[in-house]
Write an enzyme that holds these catalytic residues in place. Structure first.
Site, mmCIF file in Angstrom:
data_model
loop_
_atom_site.group_PDB
_atom_site.id
_atom_site.type_symbol
_atom_site.label_atom_id
_atom_site.label_comp_id
_atom_site.label_asym_id
_atom_site.label_seq_id
_atom_site.Cartn_x
_atom_site.Cartn_y
_atom_site.Cartn_z
ATOM 1 C CG ASP A 32 -3.501 -8.515 1.009
ATOM 2 O OD1 ASP A 32 -2.254 -8.817 1.660
ATOM 3 O OD2 ASP A 32 -4.437 -8.441 0.879
ATOM 4 C CG HIS A 48 -1.558 -0.941 1.440
ATOM 5 N ND1 HIS A 48 -2.788 -1.178 0.311
ATOM 6 C CD2 HIS A 48 -2.247 -1.689 2.264
ATOM 7 C CE1 HIS A 48 -3.348 -2.688 0.253
ATOM 8 N NE2 HIS A 48 -3.445 -2.929 1.795
ATOM 9 C CG HIS A 65 -6.989 -5.369 1.709
ATOM 10 N ND1 HIS A 65 -5.936 -5.993 2.839
ATOM 11 C CD2 HIS A 65 -8.200 -4.704 2.775
ATOM 12 C CE1 HIS A 65 -7.034 -5.802 4.246
ATOM 13 N NE2 HIS A 65 -8.507 -5.124 3.973
ATOM 14 C CG ASP A 75 -4.735 -10.360 3.275
ATOM 15 O OD1 ASP A 75 -3.918 -10.927 2.396
ATOM 16 O OD2 ASP A 75 -4.367 -9.215 3.805
#
Length: 349
Positions: free
Chosen positions: A193, A158, A195, A282
């Site tokens: 991931d 990120h 995200h 995740d």
């Protein structure tokens, strides 16, 4: 395969973050690293501490202005009367061109996208060691190892060139890819991931030498919200070199694997000389973020499919938070990857 990690990476220990406006314990804890390191050992990986590579790996991706901010902001923050124990922004500009604020509060807003990336006394040193793990894993692969696993904690996908966000400060996957570019003209990054890897996308969005591919929960109602949509294809010379596959919430093994097939086909069309896997665990059905529903056997299948590409590969750890399945998911992925991964001596054809 080696697992690259330094215990100094655990010294970063954020206290809390805001989720839906509520204060909650920060899930990006040192315990994640302990679980993942034990799992890597259980999968047969040999631990190795990266050398101190200084600022060079981070500076290959991040602006000097941003690195100076990370290096000095905690000490400056502590001089503010009544300031919080960690650096947490309370202002976010609606644009970032033009003037650059002189105040610590203004710079925190300028360089931090959200409140889930607090900066403490040990944050920047730990993030640097995490970046060193990624760069050293890339060097191992460049020296002839088929694959290496960088246990990057804190994670990185990120983080933009000059922005922290989402538990991330330095973009480890981008640093690994940039390091690998010294040995091959094209590198692909595959982010699995839950995200979207918005920082990684941002770093390479106008470049044609690094293909960025991300499978993730649809950001329309899920972090990072503003990035990760299917129509984001790159810009300028990078147009067509970014590929997002947003998935409906709660997508399980079969849906994820079908999207992975599309991802691997796109990577094969790019004909890269090396691959970076931004390895989030995740997407698991039991992960606290509850975005997707991949099972532990699903992670083994994911690893096996990626291994079949036969590319020199650096794995950088991204998400995957403390839950009963975290270690087992890493073991499953590594077992699947190791069962099929054989670097083709002729390279991409």
């Amino acid at each position: 395969m080696k697992v690259i990690f330094d215990a100094a990476q655990k010294r970063h220990y954020p206290g809390f973050f805001l989720t839906s406006g509520a204060r909650a314990p920060n899930p990006e804890t040192p315990a994640r690293a302990d679980i993942l390191l034990d799992a890597a050992r259980a999968a047969g990986l040999t631990p190795e501490v990266p050398p101190d590579l200084g600022l060079a790996p981070a500076a290959s991706i991040h602006t000097p202005e941003y690195l100076a901010f990370l290096d000095g902001i905690f000490a400056r923050w502590q001089r503010i009367e009544g300031a919080s124990e960690e650096v947490i922004p309370n202002i976010h500009p609606d644009r970032r061109g033009g003037g650059y604020p002189l105040s610590a509060v203004g710079q925190a807003g300028y360089h931090m996208t959200d409140t889930s990336c607090p900066i403490g006394a040990e944050t920047f040193p730990a993030a640097l060691r995490s970046a060193h793990a990624a760069a050293h894993a890339a060097h191992r692969v460049m020296e002839g190892e088929g694959a290496a696993y960088a246990l990057c904690r804190p994670p990185g996908h990120h983080a933009f060139k000059d922005l922290a966000g989402g538990f991330c400060y330095l973009n480890n996957a981008a640093i690994a890819a940039q390091t690998l570019r010294a040995s091959t003209p094209r590198v692909a990054i595959l982010d699995v991931d839950v995200h979207h890897g918005n920082g990684t996308q941002g770093v390479f969005y106008d470049r044609a030498d690094v293909l960025t591919v991300s499978l993730h929960a649809d950001p329309s109602r899920f972090y990072p919200f503003f990035w990760g949509h299917g129509d984001e294809r790159g810009e300028g010379t990078g147009l067509g070199y970014n590929f997002n596959l947003p998935l409906p919430r709660k997508t399980g093994d079969e849906g994820f694997l079908a999207a992975l097939d599309r991802s691997l086909s796109r990577i094969a069309s790019f004909c890269p000389g090396a691959l970076v896997i931004a390895l989030g665990l995740d997407a698991y059905e039991g992960d606290p973020f509850a975005g997707l529903s991949v099972t532990t056997p699903g992670f083994r299948r994911i690893g096996a499919k990626i291994g079949e590409l036969g590319l020199p590969t650096v794995l950088t750890q991204e998400g995957g938070y403390v839950c009963d399945g975290l270690g087992g998911n890493l073991v499953a992925f590594l077992d699947g990857f190791g069962a099929t991964h054989r670097v083709a001596p002729e390279g991409c054809r």
